[in-house]
Motif scaffolding. Sequence first.
Motif, short mmCIF file in Angstrom:
data_model
loop_
_atom_site.label_atom_id
_atom_site.label_comp_id
_atom_site.label_asym_id
_atom_site.label_seq_id
_atom_site.Cartn_x
_atom_site.Cartn_y
_atom_site.Cartn_z
N THR A 541 12.65 8.89 1.72
CA THR A 541 11.56 9.86 1.87
C THR A 541 11.06 10.32 0.50
OG1 THR A 541 12.44 10.64 3.98
CG2 THR A 541 10.92 12.11 2.82
N ALA A 542 11.99 10.55 -0.43
CA ALA A 542 11.60 10.95 -1.79
C ALA A 542 10.79 9.85 -2.47
CB ALA A 542 12.84 11.28 -2.61
N VAL A 543 11.18 8.60 -2.25
CA VAL A 543 10.44 7.48 -2.83
C VAL A 543 9.03 7.40 -2.24
CG1 VAL A 543 10.34 4.96 -3.05
CG2 VAL A 543 12.51 6.16 -3.37
N GLU A 544 8.93 7.57 -0.92
CA GLU A 544 7.61 7.52 -0.27
C GLU A 544 6.72 8.66 -0.74
OE1 GLU A 544 8.95 7.40 3.81
OE2 GLU A 544 8.37 5.29 3.97
N ASN A 545 7.30 9.84 -0.92
CA ASN A 545 6.52 10.96 -1.43
C ASN A 545 6.04 10.68 -2.85
OD1 ASN A 545 6.89 12.40 0.93
ND2 ASN A 545 8.69 13.50 0.17
N TYR A 546 6.90 10.03 -3.62
CA TYR A 546 6.52 9.65 -4.98
C TYR A 546 5.34 8.68 -4.96
CZ TYR A 546 6.79 7.07 -9.40
OH TYR A 546 6.48 6.44 -10.57
N LEU A 547 5.41 7.69 -4.06
CA LEU A 547 4.32 6.72 -3.95
C LEU A 547 3.03 7.40 -3.50
CD1 LEU A 547 6.02 3.60 -2.36
CD2 LEU A 547 4.96 3.74 -4.60
N SER A 548 3.14 8.30 -2.56
CA SER A 548 1.94 9.00 -2.07
C SER A 548 1.32 9.83 -3.17
CB SER A 548 2.31 9.90 -0.88
OG SER A 548 2.83 9.13 0.18
N GLY A 549 2.17 10.40 -4.01
CA GLY A 549 1.66 11.24 -5.09
C GLY A 549 0.94 10.46 -6.16
N LYS A 550 1.35 9.22 -6.40
CA LYS A 550 0.71 8.43 -7.46
C LYS A 550 -0.35 7.48 -6.92
CE LYS A 550 2.84 5.06 -9.44
NZ LYS A 550 3.78 4.22 -10.20
N GLY A 551 -0.43 7.35 -5.58
CA GLY A 551 -1.43 6.46 -5.00
C GLY A 551 -0.90 5.05 -4.88
N ALA A 552 -0.38 4.70 -3.71
CA ALA A 552 0.22 3.39 -3.53
C ALA A 552 -0.86 2.32 -3.41
CB ALA A 552 1.09 3.38 -2.28
N TYR A 553 -0.54 1.11 -3.79
CA TYR A 553 -1.45 -0.02 -3.67
C TYR A 553 -1.08 -0.81 -2.42
CZ TYR A 553 -2.72 0.81 -8.56
OH TYR A 553 -3.16 1.36 -9.73
N PRO A 554 -1.84 -0.72 -1.32
CA PRO A 554 -1.48 -1.49 -0.13
C PRO A 554 -1.85 -2.96 -0.30
CG PRO A 554 -3.53 -0.32 0.25
CD PRO A 554 -3.04 0.11 -1.11
N ALA A 555 -1.13 -3.79 0.42
CA ALA A 555 -1.47 -5.22 0.43
C ALA A 555 -2.49 -5.43 1.54
CB ALA A 555 -0.22 -6.05 0.69
N VAL A 556 -3.61 -5.99 1.25
CA VAL A 556 -4.68 -6.19 2.22
C VAL A 556 -4.86 -7.68 2.45
CG1 VAL A 556 -7.12 -5.81 2.75
CG2 VAL A 556 -5.83 -4.08 1.48
N LEU A 557 -4.80 -8.12 3.70
CA LEU A 557 -4.99 -9.52 4.04
C LEU A 557 -6.30 -9.71 4.79
CD1 LEU A 557 -1.42 -10.46 5.31
CD2 LEU A 557 -2.34 -10.60 3.01
N LEU A 558 -7.06 -10.71 4.43
CA LEU A 558 -8.29 -11.05 5.16
C LEU A 558 -8.02 -12.22 6.10
CD1 LEU A 558 -10.98 -10.83 2.35
CD2 LEU A 558 -10.18 -9.05 3.90
N TYR A 559 -8.97 -12.42 7.03
CA TYR A 559 -8.84 -13.57 7.93
C TYR A 559 -8.81 -14.87 7.14
CZ TYR A 559 -9.66 -11.02 12.26
OH TYR A 559 -9.55 -10.18 13.33
#
Length: 699
Positions: A541-559
């Motif tokens: 949870t602490a790691v996820e909060n850290y990611l949320s605070g700095k702006g995580a980079y999601p992986a986006v897949l296209l068709y």
Amino acid sequence: MLETTKTLTWATGIFYPFSANLRHMSESSHTEKKIILISFALILAFATWIRWPGLNYGMPYFYLEDEAHHFNRVVDMVKKGEFNPHYFHKPSLHFYLRMPVVVASFFWTVREGNIRSIQQIRTHDPYGLARYAFTASHPGIVKWNRAFSLVLGLITLTLTGYLAFLISGRIYSAGIASLLMAVSADIARYDTIIGVDVVMTLFVVLTAVLALRTLRNFTWSTFCWCAFSAGLAVSSKYNAAPVLILPLLTALMCNRRDALSYVLALLIPAIGFFAGTPYALVEFPLFLDQFAYEIWHYGVAGHVGHQATPGIEQALFYIRWLASSALGIAALILALSGSVLLVLTNKKLAAVLISYPFLFFLLMISQKANFTRNMLSLIPFLAALAGYALYTLSLRLLKTRQTWTLIFLAGITILQPLWKSVEQRYKLVHTSDSRNALVEIIRKENNPFSEIAVAGQLQLPPDVYKLPHVSVFNQKLINSFDLYLSGFDRVAALDWSDLPLMNSEFLRVERDFPGAEAKQRILRNPHIKLYRFGNNDQFITAVENYLSGKGAYPAVLLYPNRTDPSKREQHICRPELKRAEPAELSESWCWFERRVDKLVLWPGSIKKKGGVTLELMSPWPNQQITFKSGEWTKQIDFKAQKPGEWFLVKLAPEPEDGNPSPEFRIYIKEVHSPAKFLKSTDSRRLGVAVRYYNNTRPH
């Protein structure tokens, strides 16, 4: 014949303290020679025993700034084949003396199988002071250079005994002087350090010996060598400049009336100086500027932690040092008494011998900065004068049959410096560094995929960083959560209040290595902690909060491009990154590059019934990935798959509203670098590759 024998046998005096000349020894010349050799060997052996631990002291770590600086500079000169040091804060002679030692030790290290190229000797480190390496990549080469210093120190010890013999003409004073040099704690310590002081001391004492020999029997060769040696002394260290008075005084005390003697007394030292520092003429402006800096540094600016008010305060500082670790109280009193006796009994000899220590002491107490190593060249003169005083005193005591008084005086003269030097030797032998214990644990790790992130500020031996499970990070810049996300299981970091490991409160301390708590200019036995990352809900949870605070980079897949199966699928893995790596441009899949991530599918790609089918692949054995969407969780184990093998995975979350989200939270077990483990040039840290399932792709 007797004088020749005396010259050869000064070292035996300590074993015949009550003899006025050599007649008390065996009448057999063969026996005399044996006693001479045994006595001299014992003195040198004892001096070597005192100094020996200094050869290995701290290795592979440098604890002295100047030693690391001089070693790295001379090695750089050898590596570049460059004889111009482009550096004149110190004269160049000692660099040239040590270059052959570096070459010889390099070949020895090659023979030992520890090196192949001279370029492999590391001399620079981004985390070291002034970016110099303070951890030796090849400690054997350092030890060779320290051993060279030891040899120079033993030669100086020998010359000091001979200097005392030239003063008194008796072996007893020579023996006392040589023993004082052998047991002087500061002389012993710096005799195994790579630096300029041992070189300067050698040439200063050699100049004095040649001056006294010239005074006894003037010859042009001895006089010229005396002047040349004076120039070499200054070419070892600038503050040896007072030694330049010796050739002039020698000519004057020899009643030389020809102008040539005085011209040579001025000219030959200059030749000696530029013979040792020739590139001062090539880069004269740089030489002037850096020489001027040293004058300003010592005389005007001072040095934080090593300074005093010039004059009386500075004089008292050095006198206290001389009465302590340099010589001791009794030896210092005897040396001062010896100088007075010499002035009263032989003014010419006194003028030549005492001029250097007197002028040198005045020079150094007029400075603002104070380093005791700068005063080492005083000790041989004081030791010789102490030996002379004790010999003179012995004549009076023996006449009144006060033999035990003489033994007592000789004992206390040697006892204080002996105690200091033995105590120092014990400390050198038992010196420990917390980093050694850490390195031992790192080397014993038998699971290469259990990676350890090591703070570069620890400056561990460079071969440790070559281990596949070890990587370096900057403790000032990197958050511990980023290390966890990058795949590391443990972190080794300094435990300093002014250099905290960010978010270390969420980590478990696996090992604590006690040491220095405060920040150090030169790292020495620091306090270290080896942390292990947790894997509980609170930590995640602490790691996820850290990611949320700095702006995580999601992986986006296209068709994928289904209309033309021959074309590679088009993917945008991380659109936030403006510039893709070359490897990413050639791949038809996306990588999860950290342990906690997000997967966002193209809207509409996940069906209400049937979900979505993806293909996964990981280069790492024992990989594991978990997909989460709301309350839905799917954990996938890669144990049945070979590393690098693709396989199908169906994700079919069933939310209450019937509309599955295209977004998944990702949790990965193994994230590593192919460059570390797979002999690849790909330096990215990779976990799991993912792509849409395309039934036109062969399996």
